[in-house]
Design an enzyme around this catalytic site. Structure first.
Site, short mmCIF file in Angstrom:
data_model
loop_
_atom_site.label_atom_id
_atom_site.label_comp_id
_atom_site.label_asym_id
_atom_site.label_seq_id
_atom_site.Cartn_x
_atom_site.Cartn_y
_atom_site.Cartn_z
N ASP A 1 -0.79 8.58 -3.70
CA ASP A 1 0.50 7.92 -3.45
C ASP A 1 1.71 8.58 -4.07
O ASP A 1 2.76 8.61 -3.45
CB ASP A 1 0.42 6.47 -3.92
CG ASP A 1 1.51 5.60 -3.35
OD1 ASP A 1 1.82 5.73 -2.15
OD2 ASP A 1 2.06 4.76 -4.09
N LYS B 1 -1.65 7.23 4.31
CA LYS B 1 -1.69 8.21 3.23
C LYS B 1 -3.00 8.15 2.44
O LYS B 1 -3.65 9.17 2.22
CB LYS B 1 -0.54 7.99 2.24
CG LYS B 1 0.83 8.32 2.75
CD LYS B 1 1.84 8.42 1.63
CE LYS B 1 1.70 7.41 0.54
NZ LYS B 1 1.78 6.01 0.98
N THR B 2 -3.36 6.95 2.02
CA THR B 2 -4.56 6.79 1.19
C THR B 2 -5.81 7.12 1.98
O THR B 2 -6.68 7.87 1.53
CB THR B 2 -4.65 5.35 0.65
OG1 THR B 2 -3.51 5.10 -0.18
CG2 THR B 2 -5.91 5.15 -0.17
N HIS C 1 6.77 10.52 -2.50
CA HIS C 1 5.92 9.41 -2.09
C HIS C 1 4.91 9.98 -1.10
O HIS C 1 5.10 9.95 0.11
CB HIS C 1 6.77 8.31 -1.43
CG HIS C 1 5.97 7.09 -1.09
ND1 HIS C 1 6.29 6.29 -0.03
CD2 HIS C 1 4.89 6.52 -1.68
CE1 HIS C 1 5.43 5.27 0.03
NE2 HIS C 1 4.58 5.40 -0.95
N SER D 1 3.82 2.71 3.30
CA SER D 1 2.62 1.88 3.30
C SER D 1 2.21 1.57 4.73
O SER D 1 3.03 1.21 5.57
CB SER D 1 2.88 0.58 2.54
OG SER D 1 3.16 0.83 1.19
N ARG E 1 5.73 -6.40 -1.59
CA ARG E 1 6.91 -6.13 -2.39
C ARG E 1 8.07 -7.06 -1.99
O ARG E 1 8.32 -7.26 -0.81
CB ARG E 1 7.35 -4.68 -2.23
CG ARG E 1 6.44 -3.68 -2.91
CD ARG E 1 7.00 -2.26 -2.80
NE ARG E 1 7.03 -1.79 -1.41
CZ ARG E 1 8.12 -1.72 -0.69
NH1 ARG E 1 9.30 -2.08 -1.19
NH2 ARG E 1 8.07 -1.28 0.55
N ARG F 1 -5.22 -5.59 -0.69
CA ARG F 1 -5.18 -4.34 -1.45
C ARG F 1 -6.29 -4.28 -2.49
O ARG F 1 -6.79 -5.31 -2.96
CB ARG F 1 -3.84 -4.24 -2.19
CG ARG F 1 -2.63 -4.07 -1.30
CD ARG F 1 -2.41 -2.63 -0.95
NE ARG F 1 -1.19 -2.41 -0.20
CZ ARG F 1 -0.67 -1.22 0.02
NH1 ARG F 1 -1.25 -0.14 -0.47
NH2 ARG F 1 0.44 -1.09 0.72
N LYS G 1 5.11 0.41 -8.49
CA LYS G 1 6.28 1.01 -7.87
C LYS G 1 7.45 1.14 -8.84
O LYS G 1 8.31 2.01 -8.68
CB LYS G 1 6.70 0.21 -6.63
CG LYS G 1 5.71 0.32 -5.47
CD LYS G 1 5.46 1.77 -5.07
CE LYS G 1 4.55 1.88 -3.86
NZ LYS G 1 4.22 3.30 -3.52
#
Length: 545
Positions: free
Chosen positions: A253, A238-239, A215, A234, A54, A318, A196
Site C-alpha cells: 500500500d 493493489k493488494t 500510494h 482502495s 474512512r 478488511r 492512513k
C-alpha cells in the site's frame, strides 16, 4: 506503574499502561474487553460500528504559520485552528483518565536512512493489535533505545466529539498537527484511519528528503530483482495484484522511491475481504489466522466460521496482518529502482481499455488525473461505484500540492526509463449494472505480460477517444477483451459512454491543472480543446470512432 512518558501528552491518572504487548496478549485483552471474538482460525474479528470506512469529511489539518504555505488546502485538506486542536486534545486526554492504555512504539519506512519513529496510543487493545500488524515491529534492542517518537497518534474510538463546540463535522475527527507532530483520532473504530494518518505524515515528510511517497503496492522478480509498483485507490486491486505467488512482495500500500530504490513504509498489509476465497486470493485467505485483525466480516457466533460473501455489515470488509503472513515477502521491505509502473483504475463505465501503454507525458497526465471509481464501503455513504478523479491515486492522503509529487515522479520515470501502463480493473461488456467486473485472471495475465516484456513487442492500436495505445494481443486473454468496444452488445451505447468519460477526463484536468505543460495536457483525451467547446469536443470524439 510505568507510564512511558504519557504525562507529556497530558495523560494522567491512568488505570493501566501496556507497551508493545505481543499479539497473544492483545488478542486476549480484546476478547476480555468485548471488542471482538476469535474465529476458527484464531484471527480476531471486530465490528467497527457506524464507521466501516474512512470518514473523509472528518479529516482536518491544523493550520499554523509553519505549514500554511505547504499544504494544498481545499475539500480534502480542511483547516482547523490550533486552538480548537488544543482544546479537543485536553478533552480527549481527560476522557481517557482511569482507563487502560495500550502503546505501540514502531517504525514507518524500511530504509534505515529514512525510518521514522511512531508512537500509537490506543484506547482499544484490538486497534493496538492492528498497528502492531501494520507498522514495522522493533526488536527488543530497538525498543530499549526507542527514545522520543517522531510522531504520536492518539486513537480513542469511544470519545465522541461535539461538532458545535469542537469545530468538527461529526462525532468523529481525524486531526493532524504537523507542527506539534501529533494526531488525534476520535469517534471511529475503523482502524484504517490510524494507518492512513501514518501515511499522510510520511507523505508530508518524505519529499523534504527528496523521496517520492507513493500510494502503491510493490513486488519484485525473485531472480532478477526487477521491481514493479502498482498505483491505485482502495478497491482497484493493489493488494490482490501485488500478492503474486510468482513474485516477492515488498509491500501492499505505501512506499517511498529514493535514489537507491523502493522501500515499504509498513510492516503489514490491509486487504479487502469481500468475496474472498482461497482459489482467487490464497495468500490473503490464509493470512487470516492468529495474530491478524478482521473488520466487519460476519462470523457465525457458534462455529466461528466467517462468511466473506456477507456484506450486511459493510462492503469494505478488511483484514490487517503482518507482512510475514504472506509467502515470498521481502524482509526488510526494500526493492530496486522500478522497471515497470502500473496505474490501476476501476472504470465503472466499462469503456477504458484493460491495459494501455503510456509514454512519459501520458504517465504524468494519468498520475495527476488519478481516475477510478470509489467502490462500495471504502468511504461513508458509498454504496455503489462512483466515478472519481483522485489526484496522484491518493489525494486524501497527500497534504502537499500535487505539483510536488508529480514533478518528482516525472523526473524518476525519465531518469530510469521506467515503463508505464494504465490497467482497467473495473467493468467490461457494459457499465456497472450491465457489464461484469474484469476477471482477475485476465488482469493478472496482462500485468505478467507487461512485466516479462511480452507487451514490448506486441502490435498496438491507438484509441483516439482516450488517446491511448492498446496492445492487440496478450497471452491467456481473449482478444476481444483487449478492445472494450468489442465487448459491448450495443456499439452506439459504447460510443456515447466513451465520449462521456473522455469529456469528464478533459474537464477535470482543465479545471484542476490548466497551467500544466501543453505536452501533458495533450497526452490525455481532448487535446487542445477548451471545456467550453462542447460541440467541437463531441465531434472530435465522434470522428475518432
Amino acid at each position: 506503574m510505568e507510564t512511558f512518558g504519557l504525562e507529556k501528552l497530558g495523560m494522567h491518572n491512568l488505570k493501566s499502561v501496556h507497551r508493545n504487548l505481543p499479539p497473544a496478549v492483545l488478542t486476549e485483552e480484546a476478547v476480555k474487553r468485548g471488542e471482538g471474538i476469535i474465529s476458527e482460525t484464531g484471527a480476531l474479528f471486530v465490528n467497527t460500528g457506524k464507521f466501516t470506512g474512512r470518514a473523509s469529511k472528518d479529516k482536518f489539518i491544523v493550520d499554523t504559520p509553519a505549514v500554511h504555505d505547504k499544504i494544498c488546502w481545499g475539500n480534502v485538506n480542511r483547516p482547523i485552528s490550533k486552538q480548537k486542536f488544543d482544546v479537543l486534545k485536553e478533552k480527549l486526554t481527560a476522557y481517557l483518565q482511569n482507563t487502560d492504555i495500550f502503546i505501540f512504539d514502531g517504525f514507518a519506512g524500511a530504509d534505515p536512512a529514512s525510518t521514522k519513529k511512531f508512537r500509537i496510543v490506543n484506547e482499544y487493545a484490538s486497534q493496538n493489535l492492528f498497528m502492531h500488524d501494520l507498522l514495522i515491529r522493533p526488536t527488543e534492542s530497538q525498543l530499549e533505545k526507542f527514545g522520543e517518537p517522531d510522531f504520536t497518534i492518539i486513537a480513542a474510538p469511544s470519545f465522541m466529539c461535539d461538532p458545535l463546540t469542537d469545530g468538527v463535522h461529526s462525532e468523529a475527527a481525524i486531526i493532524i498537527d504537523y507542527e506539534a507532530k501529533m494526531v488525534l483520532i476520535a469517534g471511529t473504530q475503523y482502524s484504517g484511519e490510524i494507518k492512513k494518518a501514518v501515511f499522510a505524515i510520511m507523505n508530508y515528510l518524505m519529499p523534504q528528503e527528496d523521496i517520492l511517497p507513493m500510494h502503491c503496492s510493490a513486488n519484485m522478480d525473485p531472480k532478477t530483482k526487477e521491481t514493479a509498483i502498482f498505483f491505485g485507490l482502495s478497491g482497484t486491486g493493489k493488494t490482490t495484484l501485488s500478492a503474486d505467488p510468482e513474485r516477492i512482495l515488498i509491500g501492499d500500500d505505501e512506499h517511498g522511491w529514493s535514489d537507491t530504490g523502493v522501500f515499504n513504509f509498513e510492516g503489514g498489509c490491509y486487504a479487502k475481504c469481500i468475496h474472498l476465497n482461497p482459489e482467487n486470493e490464497p495468500e490473503i485467505y490464509h493470512a487470516i489466522r492468529f495474530g491478524s485483525l478482521v473488520e466487519n466480516v460476519v462470523i457465525d457466533p457458534i462455529t466461528r466460521k466467517p462468511d466473506y460473501d456477507d456484506n450486511s455489515l459493510s462492503e469494505n470488509t478488511r483484514v490487517g496482518y503482518p507482512i510475514e503472513f504472506i509467502p515470498n515477502v521481502a524482509i526488510p521491505g526494500i526493492g530496486g529502482i522500478p522497471k515497470v509502473i502500473i496505474f490501476l483504475a476501476a472504470d465503472s463505465f466499462g469503456v477504458l481499455p484493460p491495459i494501455s501503454r503510456l509514454d512519459k507525458n501520458a504517465a504524468m497526465y494519468h498520475f495527476v488525473t488519478g481516475f477510478t471509481s470509489k467502490v462500495a464501503g471504502t468511504e461513508q455513504g458509498i454504496t455503489e461505484p462512483v466515478p472519481t478523479f483522485s489526484t496522484l491515486f491518493g489525494e486524501p492522503f497527500m497534504p502537499l500540492h500535487p505539483d510536488v509529487y508529480a514533478h518528482m515522479l516525472g523526473e524518476k520515470i525519465e531518469k530510469y526509463n521506467t515503463k508505464v501502463y494504465l490497467v482497467n480493473t473495473g467493468w467490461t461488456g457494459g457499465s456497472y449494472g450491465t457489464g461484469n467486473r474484469m476477471k482477475l485472471s485476465y488482469t493478472r495475465a496482462m500485468i505478467t505480460a507487461a512485466l516479462n516484456g511480452e507487451l514490448d513487442t506486441a502490435a498496438y492500436k491507438h484509441d483516439a477517444v482516450f488517446n491511448l495505445d492498446v496492445p492487440q494481443h496478450c497471452s491467456h486473454v481473449p482478444e476481444r477483451i483487449m478492445n472494450p468496444r468489442d465487448t459491448w452488445k450495443d456499439k452506439n451505447a459504447y460510443d456515447r459512454t466513451a465520449k462521456k468519460l473522455a469529456k469528464m477526463f478533459y474537464e477535470n484536468f482543465m479545471e484542476k491543472y490548466p497551467t500544466m505543460p501543453k505536452e501533458i495536457i495533450n497526452a490525455g483525451p481532448g487535446g487542445e480543446l477548451t471545456v467550453k467547446e462542447d460541440t467541437y469536443f463531441n465531434e472530435n470524439c465522434a470522428r475518432a470512432m
